[in-house]
Write an enzyme that holds these catalytic residues in place. Structure first.
Site, short mmCIF file in Angstrom:
data_model
loop_
_atom_site.label_atom_id
_atom_site.label_comp_id
_atom_site.label_asym_id
_atom_site.label_seq_id
_atom_site.Cartn_x
_atom_site.Cartn_y
_atom_site.Cartn_z
CB SER A 184 -7.91 1.73 6.49
OG SER A 184 -8.37 3.26 6.36
CE LYS A 219 -3.57 2.25 2.87
NZ LYS A 219 -4.32 2.14 4.06
CB SER A 236 -7.23 4.27 3.54
OG SER A 236 -6.52 3.81 4.52
#
Length: 472
Positions: free
Chosen positions: A174, A74, A150
């Protein structure tokens, strides 16, 4: 190795094939990059690849437990040497990392091959991944729907069969929110379980944790064995497990006492009937498996998690932005930030110190109150989200920033509490909407007790297998 063969294996399975000499790591990489190329840019899940670096890593591949497994990082506060860490922001789009984060170092030691980076909202500030820098990450099951946030890029990539596992972080849901949206497994570990080293002691004052989204429970457990030990200098860390997490998957969880709560702490929110149904059906499955499920209520001392997360995250994001501007030697300029982020940065800059410290005190008070509740239960069960995956654009941080910030509440209605308490929590893909969208069900354990969650998740995975991928 054909793409369909590659996509039929989880990370543990691929590592086994490579270890036995049935395929080579290069053949697995061929399939991984072909899968990424096949699904991008239509999904918007992967924002950068590093094929040359991954190929070079094969030459010195270590005989680790996940040797040869392709893995995506990520693109948020996790450095891969030689790649930019954009944090989903124009301000950081060209900031190239000079060394690996500790988590990446540990993954490499286990033989993982980093193949690229995934999409994230700016500074992780969003429950839907729609940054102005990269554009939206689309849900592989329904491309006009959000992949969540996220860690939306990571969840979409795993669900689309690009990689079997991907890095994810969780400051308010997230990991679990995108796992629920995309129909994969997402475990948020206990506070302090996975180090933030070498440059940070914690993230968002301990609200945020790092781990992964995976198709299978055993992959999540194996990855936690790889990354879930403290680093010298960590300010605190979660208690060590009794044994390897991978050994917990398939072990009998025993007869668990499970507390069921279908109402978020934020009483103003209405929970979608399909989310309630998914949690009720999961509760019924747990009863059928021999567990005791009883309704519970949140303690009176538990206040809305946003009262903690909003000031803490605003203060930290404002500091990140101001440090970057000082590094660049200039002031904030129009277009530097997404509109919603700019609002948060402004609030963070103006936040009184007393308000920040009060949020820390409230976080600890809530943690103690919920700890007393979980002392009576092995596990708490809730919906993962109070809403079904929204249509892309509804939470666009630039189209309607106020509406985007307000709209996050429904997606994080159940998840954010366990960021405040620091407890481990997981989203298990046990539900579906009437039109086929995945729905997650959340289980939270006592602090430091990921083992019980993984035993239960393994039992649920056998009893109600999930598809894991939306291969197209």
């Amino acid at each position: 190795m054909r793409i369909d063969e590659y996509q039929s294996y989880d990370a543990t399975g691929l590592a086994g094939l490579i270890a036995r000499g049935e395929v080579t790591a290069d053949q697995v990489l061929d399939a991984a990059f072909e899968a990424i190329k096949h699904r991008e840019p239509a999904l918007g899940a992967v924002v950068a690849t590093c094929e040359e670096q991954a190929r070079a890593a094969v030459e010195g591949l270590l005989p680790g437990v996940l040797a040869g497994v392709p893995y995506l990082i990520k693109d948020l506060e996790c450095d891969v040497a030689g790649m930019a860490t954009s944090n989903g922001s124009r301000l950081f789009a060209d900031k190239v990392a000079t060394r690996d984060s500790t988590l990446v170092t540990r993954l490499r030691a286990a033989g993982v091959l980093i193949v690229g980076k995934t999409n994230t909202p700016e500074f992780g500030l969003g429950t839907s991944t729609e940054p102005g820098l990269w554009g939206p990450a689309r849900n592989p099951w329904h491309p006009d729907r959000s992949a969540g946030g996220s860690s939306g890029g990571s969840a979409a990539a795993v669900a689309a069969g690009m990689v079997p596992v991907a890095h994810a972080t969780d400051g308010g849901g997230s990991i679990r929110i995108p796992a629920a949206c995309c129909g994969v497994f997402g475990l948020k570990p206990s506070r302090g379980r996975v180090t933030s080293g070498p440059d940070h002691g914690e993230s968002w004052a301990g609200l945020a944790a790092a781990h992964a989204v995976t198709r299978t429970v055993r992959d999540s457990a194996t990855l936690l064995d790889v990354t879930g030990t403290p680093e010298p200098g960590d300010p605190y860390y979660a208690p060590a497990p009794a044994g390897p997490y991978a050994a917990e998957v398939g072990a009998d969880p025993g007869r668990l006492r499970i507390g069921l709560n279908l109402s978020p702490v934020d009483a103003d929110l209405v929970v979608d009937a399909e989310c309630v149904r998914a949690a009720e059906e999961a509760a019924a499955l747990c009863v059928a498996l021999g567990h005791d499920v009883d309704p519970v209520e949140w303690p009176d001392a538990v206040t809305r998690p946003g009262e903690v997360i909003a000031p803490i995250s605003a203060a930290h994001i404002a500091r990140i932005v101001d440090l970057r501007l000082a590094e660049l030697g200039r002031d904030l300029a129009p277009g530097d930030l997404d509109a919603a982020t700019a609002m948060i940065v402004d609030k963070g800059r103006r936040l009184p110190l007393a308000r920040y410290l009060a949020a820390i005190d409230t976080m600890h008070a809530i943690g103690r109150a919920v700890a007393r509740l979980t002392a009576r239960y092995d596990v708490l069960l809730t919906p993962t989200m109070a809403v079904v995956p929204p249509v892309l654009g509804e939470l666009d941080p630039n189209r309607d920033p106020v509406g985007a910030l307000r709209g996050m509440r429904g997606m994080a209605a159940f998840t954010s509490l366990f960021n405040v308490t620091g407890q481990p929590a997981m989203s298990v893909p046990l539900g579906r909407t009437a039109d086929g969208l995945p729905l997650g069900v959340q289980f939270a354990g006592r602090y430091g007790d990921e083992a019980t969650l993984l035993r239960l998740a393994g039992q649920l995975e056998v009893a109600a297998p999930w598809a894991g991928t939306a291969v197209g």
